[in-house]
Write a protein that holds these residues in place. Structure first.
Motif, PDB file in Angstrom:
ATOM      1  N   TRP A  94      37.434  35.350  40.057  1.00 26.04           N
ATOM      2  CA  TRP A  94      37.017  34.948  41.393  1.00 26.04           C
ATOM      3  C   TRP A  94      37.321  33.467  41.610  1.00 26.04           C
ATOM      4  O   TRP A  94      37.431  32.686  40.666  1.00 26.04           O
ATOM      5  CB  TRP A  94      35.535  35.241  41.631  1.00 26.04           C
ATOM      6  N   SER A  95      37.447  33.114  42.881  1.00 24.72           N
ATOM      7  CA  SER A  95      37.600  31.714  43.267  1.00 24.72           C
ATOM      8  C   SER A  95      36.921  31.559  44.613  1.00 24.72           C
ATOM      9  O   SER A  95      36.518  32.540  45.251  1.00 24.72           O
ATOM     10  CB  SER A  95      39.075  31.322  43.355  1.00 24.72           C
ATOM     11  N   ALA A  96      36.790  30.306  45.049  1.00 26.50           N
ATOM     12  CA  ALA A  96      36.072  30.066  46.295  1.00 26.50           C
ATOM     13  C   ALA A  96      36.800  29.031  47.133  1.00 26.50           C
ATOM     14  O   ALA A  96      37.322  28.050  46.614  1.00 26.50           O
ATOM     15  CB  ALA A  96      34.652  29.597  46.018  1.00 26.50           C
ATOM     16  N   GLY A  97      36.848  29.286  48.427  1.00 24.39           N
ATOM     17  CA  GLY A  97      37.278  28.280  49.382  1.00 24.39           C
ATOM     18  C   GLY A  97      38.773  28.041  49.408  1.00 24.39           C
ATOM     19  O   GLY A  97      39.565  28.742  48.804  1.00 24.39           O
ATOM     20  N   GLN A  98      39.101  26.989  50.121  1.00 22.65           N
ATOM     21  CA  GLN A  98      40.493  26.597  50.257  1.00 22.65           C
ATOM     22  C   GLN A  98      40.871  25.621  49.149  1.00 22.65           C
ATOM     23  O   GLN A  98      40.013  24.998  48.552  1.00 22.65           O
ATOM     24  CB  GLN A  98      40.718  25.935  51.613  1.00 22.65           C
ATOM     25  N   GLY A  99      42.167  25.522  48.920  1.00 21.66           N
ATOM     26  CA  GLY A  99      42.613  24.571  47.915  1.00 21.66           C
ATOM     27  C   GLY A  99      41.974  24.812  46.559  1.00 21.66           C
ATOM     28  O   GLY A  99      41.579  23.887  45.858  1.00 21.66           O
ATOM     29  N   VAL A 100      41.905  26.071  46.166  1.00 23.35           N
ATOM     30  CA  VAL A 100      41.247  26.459  44.926  1.00 23.35           C
ATOM     31  C   VAL A 100      41.791  25.653  43.749  1.00 23.35           C
ATOM     32  O   VAL A 100      43.003  25.577  43.539  1.00 23.35           O
ATOM     33  CB  VAL A 100      41.460  27.959  44.681  1.00 23.35           C
ATOM     34  N   ASN A 101      40.870  25.057  42.982  1.00 20.06           N
ATOM     35  CA  ASN A 101      41.315  24.316  41.806  1.00 20.06           C
ATOM     36  C   ASN A 101      40.823  24.924  40.500  1.00 20.06           C
ATOM     37  O   ASN A 101      41.070  24.377  39.429  1.00 20.06           O
ATOM     38  CB  ASN A 101      40.899  22.844  41.891  1.00 20.06           C
ATOM     39  N   THR A 102      40.114  26.022  40.582  1.00 20.90           N
ATOM     40  CA  THR A 102      39.696  26.747  39.376  1.00 20.90           C
ATOM     41  C   THR A 102      39.486  28.200  39.748  1.00 20.90           C
ATOM     42  O   THR A 102      38.958  28.487  40.827  1.00 20.90           O
ATOM     43  CB  THR A 102      38.364  26.204  38.819  1.00 20.90           C
ATOM     44  N   ILE A 103      39.904  29.106  38.920  1.00 17.17           N
ATOM     45  CA  ILE A 103      39.480  30.490  39.065  1.00 17.17           C
ATOM     46  C   ILE A 103      38.730  30.876  37.788  1.00 17.17           C
ATOM     47  O   ILE A 103      39.055  30.390  36.703  1.00 17.17           O
ATOM     48  CB  ILE A 103      40.633  31.457  39.367  1.00 17.17           C
ATOM     49  N   TYR A 104      37.728  31.696  37.970  1.00 13.98           N
ATOM     50  CA  TYR A 104      36.826  32.047  36.880  1.00 13.98           C
ATOM     51  C   TYR A 104      37.031  33.505  36.517  1.00 13.98           C
ATOM     52  O   TYR A 104      37.058  34.370  37.395  1.00 13.98           O
ATOM     53  CB  TYR A 104      35.381  31.814  37.311  1.00 13.98           C
ATOM     54  N   PHE A 105      37.146  33.757  35.235  1.00 23.49           N
ATOM     55  CA  PHE A 105      37.476  35.095  34.767  1.00 23.49           C
ATOM     56  C   PHE A 105      36.267  35.801  34.163  1.00 23.49           C
ATOM     57  O   PHE A 105      35.387  35.163  33.567  1.00 23.49           O
ATOM     58  CB  PHE A 105      38.576  35.025  33.703  1.00 23.49           C
ATOM     59  N   GLY A 106      36.277  37.114  34.304  1.00 24.27           N
ATOM     60  CA  GLY A 106      35.322  37.944  33.585  1.00 24.27           C
ATOM     61  C   GLY A 106      35.732  38.097  32.134  1.00 24.27           C
ATOM     62  O   GLY A 106      36.732  37.539  31.686  1.00 24.27           O
ATOM     63  N   GLU A 107      34.946  38.899  31.424  1.00 20.93           N
ATOM     64  CA  GLU A 107      35.160  39.052  29.986  1.00 20.93           C
ATOM     65  C   GLU A 107      36.358  39.934  29.665  1.00 20.93           C
ATOM     66  O   GLU A 107      36.843  39.938  28.549  1.00 20.93           O
ATOM     67  CB  GLU A 107      33.907  39.657  29.328  1.00 20.93           C
ATOM     68  N   GLY A 108      36.815  40.701  30.622  1.00 22.54           N
ATOM     69  CA  GLY A 108      37.960  41.567  30.399  1.00 22.54           C
ATOM     70  C   GLY A 108      37.575  42.968  29.969  1.00 22.54           C
ATOM     71  O   GLY A 108      36.504  43.190  29.393  1.00 22.54           O
ATOM     72  N   SER A 109      38.465  43.915  30.258  1.00 23.32           N
ATOM     73  CA  SER A 109      38.277  45.314  29.862  1.00 23.32           C
ATOM     74  C   SER A 109      39.538  45.797  29.172  1.00 23.32           C
ATOM     75  O   SER A 109      40.622  45.724  29.750  1.00 23.32           O
ATOM     76  CB  SER A 109      38.027  46.193  31.097  1.00 23.32           C
ATOM     77  N   TRP A 110      39.364  46.267  27.927  1.00 23.53           N
ATOM     78  CA  TRP A 110      40.502  46.790  27.180  1.00 23.53           C
ATOM     79  C   TRP A 110      40.631  48.274  27.463  1.00 23.53           C
ATOM     80  O   TRP A 110      39.740  49.050  27.164  1.00 23.53           O
ATOM     81  CB  TRP A 110      40.290  46.583  25.674  1.00 23.53           C
ATOM     82  N   LEU A 111      41.764  48.678  28.049  1.00 28.56           N
ATOM     83  CA  LEU A 111      42.005  50.083  28.362  1.00 28.56           C
ATOM     84  C   LEU A 111      43.131  50.612  27.490  1.00 28.56           C
ATOM     85  O   LEU A 111      44.225  50.045  27.476  1.00 28.56           O
ATOM     86  CB  LEU A 111      42.380  50.258  29.838  1.00 28.56           C
ATOM     87  N   THR A 112      42.864  51.681  26.790  1.00 29.28           N
ATOM     88  CA  THR A 112      43.899  52.371  26.025  1.00 29.28           C
ATOM     89  C   THR A 112      44.028  53.780  26.575  1.00 29.28           C
ATOM     90  O   THR A 112      43.048  54.525  26.599  1.00 29.28           O
ATOM     91  CB  THR A 112      43.550  52.451  24.533  1.00 29.28           C
ATOM     92  N   VAL A 113      45.205  54.096  27.042  1.00 24.90           N
ATOM     93  CA  VAL A 113      45.467  55.440  27.553  1.00 24.90           C
ATOM     94  C   VAL A 113      46.185  56.223  26.455  1.00 24.90           C
ATOM     95  O   VAL A 113      47.216  55.778  25.939  1.00 24.90           O
ATOM     96  CB  VAL A 113      46.312  55.405  28.832  1.00 24.90           C
ATOM     97  N   VAL A 114      45.624  57.364  26.102  1.00 22.16           N
ATOM     98  CA  VAL A 114      46.184  58.145  24.978  1.00 22.16           C
ATOM     99  C   VAL A 114      46.668  59.509  25.434  1.00 22.16           C
ATOM    100  O   VAL A 114      46.278  59.990  26.498  1.00 22.16           O
ATOM    101  CB  VAL A 114      45.141  58.303  23.850  1.00 22.16           C
TER     102      VAL A 114
END
Lengths: 113, 116
Positions: A93-113
């Motif tokens: 996610w980020s906020a506003g105009q002229g974004v100078n940082t985006i913040y990430f979640g922890e991530g999801s590992w997907l394995t399709v078998v």
């Protein structure tokens, strides 16, 4: 303070099965939301981004879709997974105009078998 | 066309040495932003540094500095006095434009390994 959560953290799904990854942001309003995918050892590919409820921009035509039913909720879905959908999915996610940082979640590992 | 290019898939550096990670970008916008993120083996994305296109000074954050050369469209990350904990993937990213609708795209990354 703002936080971002996504789940599930890990999942193994058979080819042809559906997918739903969820991401929520707390502590901010009207954020820009993003879904990225990272294949093993590779760069981040922007899949979708959203600037508001119901407003989704798709970057890569494929069997994935995204929805934003609420201001701070972003969902990544598929009706039928392919082997090539395997990877590490990151919500951000980020906020506003002229974004100078985006913040990430922890991530999801997907394995399709 | 690729907007962000990182030409070094992997690098090995001796501990305590300085290291430069290359990044070039392509945009026709006058207003844009450049980011560097670190990704350890855990997968988390750690923000390191940001440079706006109108910033006249190169950005610095502790041991990290961004060598911004606007005419050459390059935004290299410099890590001084490297440490073992710097071993990770490093991504350069760009925000093209200034509006809140500007998307942020990433390069393919550089895997940095620090030798003791």
């Amino acid at each position: 303070s703002q936080t971002i959560h996504q789940w599930p953290a890990t999942l193994v799904q058979p080819v042809g099965s559906p997918l739903s990854l969820e991401c929520t942001v707390e502590g901010t309003s009207n954020p820009n939301l993003y879904w990225y995918r990272q294949a093993a050892g590779r760069g981040l590919q922007l899949l979708f981004y959203s600037v508001g409820i119901g407003q989704i921009s798709s970057e890569v035509p494929q069997n994935l879709s995204a929805s934003r039913p609420q201001d701070r909720q972003f969902i990544l879905s598929s009706k039928k997974l392919l082997l090539s959908d395997s990877g590490f999915y990151l919500c951000a996610w980020s906020a506003g105009q002229g974004v100078n940082t985006i913040y990430f979640g922890e991530g999801s590992w997907l394995t399709v078998v | 066309a690729q907007k962000i290019t990182q030409t070094q898939p992997g690098m090995f550096v001796q501990e305590k040495e300085a290291v430069t990670l290359d990044c070039t970008y392509d945009t026709s916008d006058q207003s844009y932003g450049l980011f560097w993120y670190k990704q350890p083996s855990s997968g988390e994305m750690i923000f390191l540094i940001y440079q706006g296109s109108y910033d006249e000074q190169n950005a610095t954050e502790g041991r990290y500095s961004l060598n911004f050369q606007k005419a050459r469209k390059s935004a290299n990350l410099v890590i001084s006095a490297s440490q073992l904990g710097d071993s990770a993937m490093y991504f350069c990213a760009m925000r093209e434009g200034y509006s809140s609708a500007s998307k942020i795209i990433f390069g393919s990354g550089t895997r940095l390994s620090i030798r003791p």
